[in-house]
Write a protein that holds these residues in place. Sequence first.
Motif, PDB file in Angstrom:
ATOM      1  N   PRO A  38       0.792  -1.225   0.000  1.00  0.00           N
ATOM      2  CA  PRO A  38       0.000   0.000   0.000  1.00  0.00           C
ATOM      3  C   PRO A  38       0.833   1.288   0.000  1.00  0.00           C
ATOM      4  N   LEU A  39       1.950   1.304   0.703  1.00  0.00           N
ATOM      5  CA  LEU A  39       2.771   2.515   0.723  1.00  0.00           C
ATOM      6  C   LEU A  39       3.335   2.805  -0.667  1.00  0.00           C
ATOM      7  N   SER A  40       3.786   1.771  -1.357  1.00  0.00           N
ATOM      8  CA  SER A  40       4.293   1.971  -2.719  1.00  0.00           C
ATOM      9  C   SER A  40       3.196   2.479  -3.636  1.00  0.00           C
ATOM     10  N   ARG A  41       1.978   1.956  -3.488  1.00  0.00           N
ATOM     11  CA  ARG A  41       0.860   2.440  -4.316  1.00  0.00           C
ATOM     12  C   ARG A  41       0.533   3.895  -3.995  1.00  0.00           C
ATOM     13  N   LEU A  42       0.542   4.244  -2.710  1.00  0.00           N
ATOM     14  CA  LEU A  42       0.273   5.631  -2.312  1.00  0.00           C
ATOM     15  C   LEU A  42       1.320   6.568  -2.902  1.00  0.00           C
ATOM     16  N   LEU A  91      -0.629  -1.657  12.836  1.00  0.00           N
ATOM     17  CA  LEU A  91      -0.519  -0.438  13.646  1.00  0.00           C
ATOM     18  C   LEU A  91      -1.854   0.012  14.213  1.00  0.00           C
ATOM     19  N   ASP A  92      -2.916  -0.743  13.948  1.00  0.00           N
ATOM     20  CA  ASP A  92      -4.229  -0.313  14.407  1.00  0.00           C
ATOM     21  C   ASP A  92      -4.604  -0.923  15.754  1.00  0.00           C
ATOM     22  N   GLY A  93      -3.736  -1.683  16.326  1.00  0.00           N
ATOM     23  CA  GLY A  93      -4.020  -2.315  17.616  1.00  0.00           C
ATOM     24  C   GLY A  93      -3.217  -1.682  18.734  1.00  0.00           C
ATOM     25  N   ASP A  94      -2.414  -2.515  19.407  1.00  0.00           N
ATOM     26  CA  ASP A  94      -1.632  -2.072  20.558  1.00  0.00           C
ATOM     27  C   ASP A  94      -0.210  -1.690  20.178  1.00  0.00           C
ATOM     28  N   SER A  95      -0.031  -1.137  19.013  1.00  0.00           N
ATOM     29  CA  SER A  95       1.313  -0.826  18.525  1.00  0.00           C
ATOM     30  C   SER A  95       1.891   0.447  19.135  1.00  0.00           C
ATOM     31  N   GLY A  96       1.054   1.221  19.800  1.00  0.00           N
ATOM     32  CA  GLY A  96       1.516   2.498  20.339  1.00  0.00           C
ATOM     33  C   GLY A  96       1.428   3.619  19.318  1.00  0.00           C
ATOM     34  N   LEU A 151       7.175   3.469  10.615  1.00  0.00           N
ATOM     35  CA  LEU A 151       7.178   2.015  10.523  1.00  0.00           C
ATOM     36  C   LEU A 151       8.537   1.384  10.850  1.00  0.00           C
ATOM     37  N   ALA A 152       9.553   2.183  11.114  1.00  0.00           N
ATOM     38  CA  ALA A 152      10.918   1.683  11.300  1.00  0.00           C
ATOM     39  C   ALA A 152      11.008   0.563  12.336  1.00  0.00           C
ATOM     40  N   GLY A 153      10.217   0.642  13.374  1.00  0.00           N
ATOM     41  CA  GLY A 153      10.263  -0.385  14.413  1.00  0.00           C
ATOM     42  C   GLY A 153       9.301  -1.529  14.160  1.00  0.00           C
ATOM     43  N   HIS A 154       8.662  -1.533  13.001  1.00  0.00           N
ATOM     44  CA  HIS A 154       7.653  -2.549  12.679  1.00  0.00           C
ATOM     45  C   HIS A 154       8.097  -3.338  11.451  1.00  0.00           C
ATOM     46  N   ALA A 155       7.200  -4.094  10.859  1.00  0.00           N
ATOM     47  CA  ALA A 155       7.515  -4.919   9.684  1.00  0.00           C
ATOM     48  C   ALA A 155       8.090  -4.042   8.573  1.00  0.00           C
ATOM     49  N   PRO A 156       9.107  -4.534   7.863  1.00  0.00           N
ATOM     50  CA  PRO A 156       9.756  -3.720   6.848  1.00  0.00           C
ATOM     51  C   PRO A 156       8.861  -3.426   5.646  1.00  0.00           C
ATOM     52  N   VAL A 203      -6.339   8.670   2.475  1.00  0.00           N
ATOM     53  CA  VAL A 203      -6.576   8.077   3.793  1.00  0.00           C
ATOM     54  C   VAL A 203      -6.808   6.572   3.678  1.00  0.00           C
ATOM     55  N   GLY A 204      -7.514   6.147   2.641  1.00  0.00           N
ATOM     56  CA  GLY A 204      -7.742   4.712   2.437  1.00  0.00           C
ATOM     57  C   GLY A 204      -6.444   3.949   2.260  1.00  0.00           C
ATOM     58  N   LEU A 205      -5.522   4.519   1.502  1.00  0.00           N
ATOM     59  CA  LEU A 205      -4.224   3.856   1.324  1.00  0.00           C
ATOM     60  C   LEU A 205      -3.402   3.889   2.615  1.00  0.00           C
ATOM     61  N   VAL A 206      -3.481   4.980   3.362  1.00  0.00           N
ATOM     62  CA  VAL A 206      -2.797   5.036   4.660  1.00  0.00           C
ATOM     63  C   VAL A 206      -3.379   3.957   5.580  1.00  0.00           C
ATOM     64  N   ASP A 207      -4.699   3.796   5.562  1.00  0.00           N
ATOM     65  CA  ASP A 207      -5.335   2.761   6.381  1.00  0.00           C
ATOM     66  C   ASP A 207      -4.852   1.366   5.981  1.00  0.00           C
ATOM     67  N   GLU A 208      -4.613   1.149   4.687  1.00  0.00           N
ATOM     68  CA  GLU A 208      -4.078  -0.142   4.244  1.00  0.00           C
ATOM     69  C   GLU A 208      -2.665  -0.363   4.795  1.00  0.00           C
ATOM     70  N   VAL A 209      -1.850   0.689   4.810  1.00  0.00           N
ATOM     71  CA  VAL A 209      -0.498   0.579   5.379  1.00  0.00           C
ATOM     72  C   VAL A 209      -0.603   0.258   6.867  1.00  0.00           C
ATOM     73  N   ILE A 210      -1.479   0.959   7.551  1.00  0.00           N
ATOM     74  CA  ILE A 210      -1.676   0.742   8.988  1.00  0.00           C
ATOM     75  C   ILE A 210      -2.087  -0.705   9.253  1.00  0.00           C
ATOM     76  N   ALA A 211      -3.037  -1.198   8.483  1.00  0.00           N
ATOM     77  CA  ALA A 211      -3.505  -2.579   8.678  1.00  0.00           C
ATOM     78  C   ALA A 211      -2.416  -3.588   8.332  1.00  0.00           C
ATOM     79  N   GLU A 212      -1.699  -3.345   7.231  1.00  0.00           N
ATOM     80  CA  GLU A 212      -0.652  -4.273   6.798  1.00  0.00           C
ATOM     81  C   GLU A 212       0.435  -4.434   7.860  1.00  0.00           C
TER      82      GLU A 212
END
Length: 192
Positions: free
Chosen positions: A84-88, A139-144, A183-188, A127-136
């Motif tokens: 999603p980030l690449s598409r955005l 980051l939408d849970g307990d990620s801080g 995203l640096a501390g999360h999945a690459p 925003v929809g593409l950002v939401d896809e990045v967040i879900a992928e």
Amino acid sequence: MPRNRQQIPREERAGDLLAAATELFLSKGYAKTTMADISAAAGVARGNVYWYFDSKDDIFAAVMDRMLSREIRTLSAEQAGADPLSRLVRGLSDMRYSRPLHQAMHDRLPHSEAVRAAHNTFLGWIVGLVDEVIAEHGLDGDSGIDAALLRDTVVAVFEGANVPNDRNRPAHEMIRLLMESVLAGHAPIRKE
């Protein structure tokens, strides 16, 4: 033998008007393009333009919606397997040619519901593409990560980057940096 104007379907004539308006808005700008210019370029009597579009703002909003729809189709076809980030980033990069029109949208926002709706559609796509990045990246849970704040920040960066300013880098570059930093501390994220 060419068809007479009455034989041309309404959708085709509206498409001719949108194509002419797109070219004129991109070459002359919104403010310097008149309905007479659009009607002449499309080969439609000036008064007949209003059968298809109520105002210049309505045709402008339709042009912007059409440009976004084309970009969404292009990304779906060419970037189907991309993250999603690449598409955005690709979508925002591809839309750079329309930056002056995005600026004109801001000028027209207080004056036109149609332009506000087109602008909101564009921001909704981002925003929809950002939401896809967040879900992928979970980051939408307990990620801080405050997902709402991240969405708002991406929109603010995009909107701020479209204000005329010689120092700004393109929005897609700044948004990639922002998202990759978060995203640096999360999945690459895969690179393009």
